[in-house]
Write an enzyme that holds these catalytic residues in place. Sequence first.
Site, PDB file in Angstrom:
ATOM      1  N   LYS A 170    -109.477  51.012 -52.213  1.00 21.54           N
ATOM      2  CA  LYS A 170    -109.323  51.192 -53.576  1.00 21.54           C
ATOM      3  C   LYS A 170    -108.333  52.341 -54.189  1.00 21.54           C
ATOM      4  O   LYS A 170    -107.683  52.251 -55.243  1.00 21.54           O
ATOM      5  CB  LYS A 170    -110.675  51.349 -54.272  1.00 21.54           C
ATOM      6  CG  LYS A 170    -110.828  51.556 -55.898  1.00 21.54           C
ATOM      7  CD  LYS A 170    -110.296  50.268 -56.431  1.00 21.54           C
ATOM      8  CE  LYS A 170    -110.188  50.476 -58.057  1.00 21.54           C
ATOM      9  NZ  LYS A 170    -111.452  50.603 -58.862  1.00 21.54           N
ATOM     10  N   LYS A 239    -108.978  60.348 -62.837  1.00 21.28           N
ATOM     11  CA  LYS A 239    -110.154  60.607 -61.525  1.00 21.28           C
ATOM     12  C   LYS A 239    -109.423  60.020 -60.284  1.00 21.28           C
ATOM     13  O   LYS A 239    -109.513  60.620 -59.314  1.00 21.28           O
ATOM     14  CB  LYS A 239    -111.196  60.103 -62.037  1.00 21.28           C
ATOM     15  CG  LYS A 239    -112.486  60.371 -60.952  1.00 21.28           C
ATOM     16  CD  LYS A 239    -112.912  59.101 -60.362  1.00 21.28           C
ATOM     17  CE  LYS A 239    -113.306  57.964 -61.074  1.00 21.28           C
ATOM     18  NZ  LYS A 239    -113.872  56.785 -60.182  1.00 21.28           N
TER      19      LYS A 239
END
Length: 297
Positions: A170, A239
């Site tokens: 991911k 992030k």
Amino acid sequence: MKIGFIGTGVMGSRMAQRLLGHGFQVAVHNRTFQKVQPLIKNGAIYSETVSELSNQCEIICTCLSMPQDVMTVYMSKQGIIDNAKPGTICIDFTSVGADTSKIINRMAGAKEISYLDCPVSGGPEGAESGTLTIMAGGGEMAFQKVKPVLDVLGDTIEYMGPSGSGSIAKLINQYLVSVHSLAASEAMVTGAAYGLDSEQLLKVLKTSYGDSKILRRHMEQYVLPRHFTPGGAVKYVHKDVLLANQLLQEAGLTQFTGRMAEKAFQKAVEKELSEQDMSAVIKILEEETGTVVKLKD
């Protein structure tokens, strides 16, 4: 089979609704009660605490905002690991670092609880339609047991390997998202600065090798109409690119384009664009050049 779902924000609420719509019994918990009310109206069972939900469910799904949220929900005294029954399978859909996934997997395993890192890609529209891409890491036996649940949520479901593998996959995806976002923004702002019509330039790029899903998504849905309500917010991409850049550095790379993307998204955060869609990173470039990428007046 009773499924617990913790974290019913933009993505989690749609995923929980998919499970309800396919006949699963679903218990829900969210820090903000308002966010679970629509699900309760549609048949979900409300759990007041994480510990209560954890004790009652055979499968526990989490879809949270930040790595620290995941650590708290799983590892606090009132969290999942200390309150779930042996044999429970946990599915974490949050994007976190591989180290976070491995720590939780190890702690869960000590309590005979299975933990799968299963981050997703596809945005709110994919969550709603059940067409998410799901990247799974952890025990393969646990993965096979919950595969029917994942099949309701996604149409591309890949078992990537041991704990942390899903998170790594991911973050690689998010690395590309951040870099493509910056590159598409730079290209379109440069075109506008030289007086090119933004719609016409986009039309040309979409039929050329410069085309990409990010270019189309950002420009068509957000930038040209100047509509930045988030599908995926700036703060989350910031992030993710931070975590992804750590991966690249650990892999042995010393210079990579993700560093520029990290700086761009950091600047967007500093400009108070955190809650806007990731495509809003273009605004810092527009400010630098004194131009705006938009539809014709």
